[in-house]
Design a protein around this motif. Structure first.
Motif, mmCIF file in Angstrom:
data_model
loop_
_atom_site.group_PDB
_atom_site.id
_atom_site.type_symbol
_atom_site.label_atom_id
_atom_site.label_comp_id
_atom_site.label_asym_id
_atom_site.label_seq_id
_atom_site.Cartn_x
_atom_site.Cartn_y
_atom_site.Cartn_z
ATOM 1 N N LEU A 40 -0.417 -19.293 -9.921
ATOM 2 C CA LEU A 40 1.016 -19.585 -9.981
ATOM 3 C C LEU A 40 1.423 -20.119 -11.353
ATOM 4 O O LEU A 40 2.568 -19.937 -11.783
ATOM 5 C CB LEU A 40 1.399 -20.586 -8.890
ATOM 6 C CG LEU A 40 1.323 -20.062 -7.449
ATOM 7 C CD1 LEU A 40 1.620 -21.181 -6.456
ATOM 8 C CD2 LEU A 40 2.279 -18.893 -7.238
ATOM 9 N N LYS A 41 0.488 -20.755 -12.043
ATOM 10 C CA LYS A 41 0.799 -21.294 -13.376
ATOM 11 C C LYS A 41 0.708 -20.236 -14.463
ATOM 12 O O LYS A 41 1.176 -20.468 -15.587
ATOM 13 C CB LYS A 41 -0.157 -22.441 -13.720
ATOM 14 C CG LYS A 41 0.091 -23.715 -12.951
ATOM 15 C CD LYS A 41 -0.673 -24.888 -13.555
ATOM 16 C CE LYS A 41 -2.167 -24.652 -13.562
ATOM 17 N NZ LYS A 41 -2.907 -25.809 -14.127
ATOM 18 N N PHE A 42 0.124 -19.090 -14.144
ATOM 19 C CA PHE A 42 -0.059 -18.059 -15.160
ATOM 20 C C PHE A 42 1.285 -17.639 -15.750
ATOM 21 O O PHE A 42 2.229 -17.337 -15.023
ATOM 22 C CB PHE A 42 -0.755 -16.834 -14.562
ATOM 23 C CG PHE A 42 -0.909 -15.700 -15.540
ATOM 24 C CD1 PHE A 42 -1.904 -15.735 -16.499
ATOM 25 C CD2 PHE A 42 -0.041 -14.623 -15.512
ATOM 26 C CE1 PHE A 42 -2.041 -14.696 -17.411
ATOM 27 C CE2 PHE A 42 -0.167 -13.581 -16.415
ATOM 28 C CZ PHE A 42 -1.173 -13.621 -17.373
ATOM 29 N N SER A 43 1.384 -17.653 -17.051
ATOM 30 C CA SER A 43 2.554 -17.248 -17.837
ATOM 31 C C SER A 43 3.696 -18.262 -17.797
ATOM 32 O O SER A 43 4.733 -18.047 -18.419
ATOM 33 C CB SER A 43 3.085 -15.873 -17.404
ATOM 34 O OG SER A 43 3.856 -15.960 -16.222
ATOM 35 N N VAL A 44 3.522 -19.367 -17.082
ATOM 36 C CA VAL A 44 4.555 -20.408 -17.066
ATOM 37 C C VAL A 44 4.425 -21.233 -18.340
ATOM 38 O O VAL A 44 3.337 -21.712 -18.673
ATOM 39 C CB VAL A 44 4.416 -21.324 -15.831
ATOM 40 C CG1 VAL A 44 5.454 -22.445 -15.878
ATOM 41 C CG2 VAL A 44 4.574 -20.510 -14.557
ATOM 42 N N THR A 45 5.532 -21.397 -19.043
ATOM 43 C CA THR A 45 5.494 -22.114 -20.322
ATOM 44 C C THR A 45 6.210 -23.459 -20.277
ATOM 45 O O THR A 45 5.968 -24.303 -21.140
ATOM 46 C CB THR A 45 6.134 -21.256 -21.427
ATOM 47 O OG1 THR A 45 7.480 -20.925 -21.055
ATOM 48 C CG2 THR A 45 5.340 -19.971 -21.638
ATOM 49 N N GLN A 46 7.082 -23.661 -19.291
ATOM 50 C CA GLN A 46 7.825 -24.915 -19.228
ATOM 51 C C GLN A 46 6.929 -26.036 -18.696
ATOM 52 O O GLN A 46 6.431 -25.948 -17.571
ATOM 53 C CB GLN A 46 9.051 -24.785 -18.322
ATOM 54 C CG GLN A 46 10.072 -23.790 -18.827
ATOM 55 C CD GLN A 46 9.840 -22.398 -18.276
ATOM 56 O OE1 GLN A 46 8.721 -22.024 -17.944
ATOM 57 N NE2 GLN A 46 10.907 -21.638 -18.167
ATOM 58 N N PRO A 47 6.725 -27.095 -19.477
ATOM 59 C CA PRO A 47 5.859 -28.207 -19.050
ATOM 60 C C PRO A 47 6.307 -28.838 -17.735
ATOM 61 O O PRO A 47 5.466 -29.237 -16.922
ATOM 62 C CB PRO A 47 5.977 -29.204 -20.213
ATOM 63 C CG PRO A 47 6.391 -28.378 -21.387
ATOM 64 C CD PRO A 47 7.265 -27.298 -20.836
ATOM 65 N N GLN A 48 7.632 -28.914 -17.513
ATOM 66 C CA GLN A 48 8.124 -29.542 -16.286
ATOM 67 C C GLN A 48 7.719 -28.745 -15.050
ATOM 68 O O GLN A 48 7.352 -29.315 -14.018
ATOM 69 C CB GLN A 48 9.653 -29.677 -16.331
ATOM 70 C CG GLN A 48 10.176 -30.508 -17.497
ATOM 71 C CD GLN A 48 10.488 -29.652 -18.713
ATOM 72 O OE1 GLN A 48 9.904 -28.583 -18.907
ATOM 73 N NE2 GLN A 48 11.417 -30.123 -19.531
ATOM 74 N N ILE A 49 7.774 -27.415 -15.156
ATOM 75 C CA ILE A 49 7.412 -26.577 -14.015
ATOM 76 C C ILE A 49 5.904 -26.619 -13.780
ATOM 77 O O ILE A 49 5.443 -26.673 -12.637
ATOM 78 C CB ILE A 49 7.898 -25.131 -14.235
ATOM 79 C CG1 ILE A 49 9.428 -25.104 -14.286
ATOM 80 C CG2 ILE A 49 7.390 -24.217 -13.123
ATOM 81 C CD1 ILE A 49 10.024 -23.728 -14.478
ATOM 82 N N ILE A 50 5.131 -26.607 -14.856
ATOM 83 C CA ILE A 50 3.674 -26.728 -14.727
ATOM 84 C C ILE A 50 3.313 -28.037 -14.036
ATOM 85 O O ILE A 50 2.433 -28.086 -13.167
ATOM 86 C CB ILE A 50 3.001 -26.643 -16.113
ATOM 87 C CG1 ILE A 50 3.183 -25.241 -16.705
ATOM 88 C CG2 ILE A 50 1.513 -26.991 -16.012
ATOM 89 C CD1 ILE A 50 2.652 -25.090 -18.111
ATOM 90 N N GLN A 51 4.017 -29.098 -14.405
ATOM 91 C CA GLN A 51 3.764 -30.403 -13.800
ATOM 92 C C GLN A 51 4.083 -30.393 -12.305
ATOM 93 O O GLN A 51 3.343 -30.977 -11.501
ATOM 94 C CB GLN A 51 4.604 -31.469 -14.506
ATOM 95 C CG GLN A 51 4.328 -32.891 -14.027
ATOM 96 C CD GLN A 51 5.127 -33.927 -14.799
ATOM 97 O OE1 GLN A 51 5.929 -33.594 -15.664
ATOM 98 N NE2 GLN A 51 4.909 -35.193 -14.487
ATOM 99 N N LEU A 52 5.152 -29.711 -11.922
ATOM 100 C CA LEU A 52 5.512 -29.627 -10.506
ATOM 101 C C LEU A 52 4.493 -28.806 -9.721
ATOM 102 O O LEU A 52 4.166 -29.125 -8.575
ATOM 103 C CB LEU A 52 6.909 -29.018 -10.353
ATOM 104 C CG LEU A 52 8.084 -29.921 -10.745
ATOM 105 C CD1 LEU A 52 9.392 -29.139 -10.720
ATOM 106 C CD2 LEU A 52 8.165 -31.120 -9.810
ATOM 107 N N ILE A 53 3.973 -27.736 -10.343
ATOM 108 C CA ILE A 53 2.958 -26.916 -9.676
ATOM 109 C C ILE A 53 1.674 -27.714 -9.492
ATOM 110 O O ILE A 53 1.073 -27.724 -8.405
ATOM 111 C CB ILE A 53 2.679 -25.630 -10.486
ATOM 112 C CG1 ILE A 53 3.925 -24.735 -10.508
ATOM 113 C CG2 ILE A 53 1.493 -24.867 -9.881
ATOM 114 C CD1 ILE A 53 3.794 -23.523 -11.410
#
Length: 297
Positions: free
Chosen positions: A135-148
Motif C-alpha cells: 500500500l505504501k508503494f509509490s506513495v510520496t506524501q509523508p503524512q499518508i505514509i505515516q497514516l499507513i
C-alpha cells in the motif's frame, strides 16, 4: 423484464431521481442501485434489475469518459465537442494522465500482480506485513505514509489473529481487503472513519483513491464492498450543500475515473506522437502524448 418487481425497481429509480434531481448526490445513483442489488431483503428480480440498471449507468459513464478523452485530443477530427462526464472540469485529463503515468513494469496493475504472486505462499501474518509495504508503494506524501504505517497498519494487524499461522486463502484475502476498505472509508454506517477524514484532509484525493485501487487490483471481488461503503458515504453526506462539499465531489469523481480505468472494460493507453529524444523530459513527454480509449478485446 416485465415482472411487478422490475416495475417496483423502476418506480424506486424514478422516485430517487425526482427526490435528488436538484442535489449533487443524484449524479452517483449507480452506487445506490448497487446497494439495492445487494440488499437481501429485495426479491431476486428486484436485485437483478437494480444490478442491470447500475451497470447501464456505469457503462455510460465509461463510454462518455472514453469519448471525452479521445475527442479532447483530436478536436480536428470532431466538430461536435464531447461532454465531460465528471465535475472535474477540463482538469480531468490531467488526473487521467496521473493515473496512467506508471506504465510497463511499474504500472499499478503489474505491481499488484507481482504482489499476488509473491504472497501466495505466505502465512496470513506475513501477508499482512507485506500488504502494508504494498500500500505504501509509490506513495510520496509523508503524512499518508505515516497514516499507513500507523493507524491503518495497527488495525490490519489486529485482523483475524487466530489465523495468522495459516496459509493465505482467497476468502481470507477478500475479508481482509473488505475490512481495509472499512478502515479507509466507513467502519460503521453512522459516520466516516477517522482515517477517511485524515486522508481526505491531506488535500490530495488522487493518492487516497489509489490506495483503494490497489486493494481492488489484488482482490477484484472487493469492489462490491467498496461500492457499498461509498453508498454509505453518500447517505451520510447527501444533505451537504454542493458548495461546501467540493472536496467530497472531487474524491468521488476521481474514484469513478479510477474504477472506469482499472476495474472497467475500457482500456486507456498512451499513444506516442513525439520523437524519441523528447522522452528525455518526462513533463514534456507526458504533455505531448495523446490519450486514447481502446475497447479491450
Amino acid at each position: 423484464m416485465t415482472s411487478s418487481d422490475y416495475q417496483e425497481l423502476l418506480l424506486y429509480v424514478t422516485k430517487f431521481d425526482e427526490a435528488y434531481s436538484h442535489k449533487w448526490v443524484q449524479r452517483y445513483s449507480s452506487y445506490f442501485l448497487m446497494s439495492q442489488a445487494l440488499d437481501l431483503n429485495n426479491s431476486v428480480e428486484q436485485r437483478c434489475a437494480a444490478r442491470i440498471r447500475a451497470k447501464i449507468l456505469k457503462d455510460q459513464f465509461k463510454f462518455n469518459l472514453a469519448l471525452y478523452t479521445a475527442r479532447t485530443h483530436s478536436s480536428k477530427l470532431h466538430t461536435e465537442p464531447a461532454t465531460n462526464p465528471t465535475q472535474l472540469s477540463d482538469n480531468l485529463l490531467k488526473w487521467v494522465k496521473k493515473l496512467l503515468v506508471r506504465q510497463g513494469q511499474f504500472s499499478y496493475a503489474n505491481i499488484a500482480n507481482i504482489f499476488v504472486q509473491q504472497t501466495q505462499q505466505q502465512t496470513y501474518k506475513e501477508f499482512k506485513q507485506s500488504l502494508r509495504k504494498y500500500l505504501k508503494f509509490s506513495v510520496t506524501q509523508p503524512q499518508i505514509i505515516q497514516l499507513i504505517d500507523g493507524k491503518l497498519a495497527s488495525k490490519i494487524d489486529c485482523l483475524y489473529v487466530e489465523q495468522e499461522a495459516q496459509a493465505l486463502k482467497s476468502n481470507l484475502l477478500l475479508r481482509t481487503c473488505n475490512r481495509a476498505i472499512d478502515f479507509l472509508i466507513m467502519e460503521t454506517k453512522n459516520k466516516p472513519s477517522d482515517l477517511f477524514i485524515q486522508l481526505i484532509s491531506q488535500g490530495n484525493p488522487l493518492s487516497f483513491v489509489l490506495l483503494l485501487v490497489k486493494l481492488i487490483l489484488i482482490c477484484p471481488s472487493a469492489q462490491v464492498h467498496l461500492e457499498k461503503r461509498v453508498t454509505d458515504l453518500l447517505e451520510y453526506y447527501k444533505d451537504l450543500p454542493e458548495s461546501k462539499g467540493q472536496w467530497l465531489l472531487n474524491f468521488l469523481d476521481i474514484l469513478n475515473v479510477a474504477l472506469a480505468i482499472y476495474a472497467g472494460t475500457v482500456q486507456y493507453n498512451l499513444i506516442d506522437n513525439v520523437p524519441e529524444v523528447t522522452k528525455l523530459n518526462d513533463d514534456i513527454y507526458l504533455k505531448e502524448c495523446r490519450i486514447f480509449s481502446l475497447s479491450q478485446i
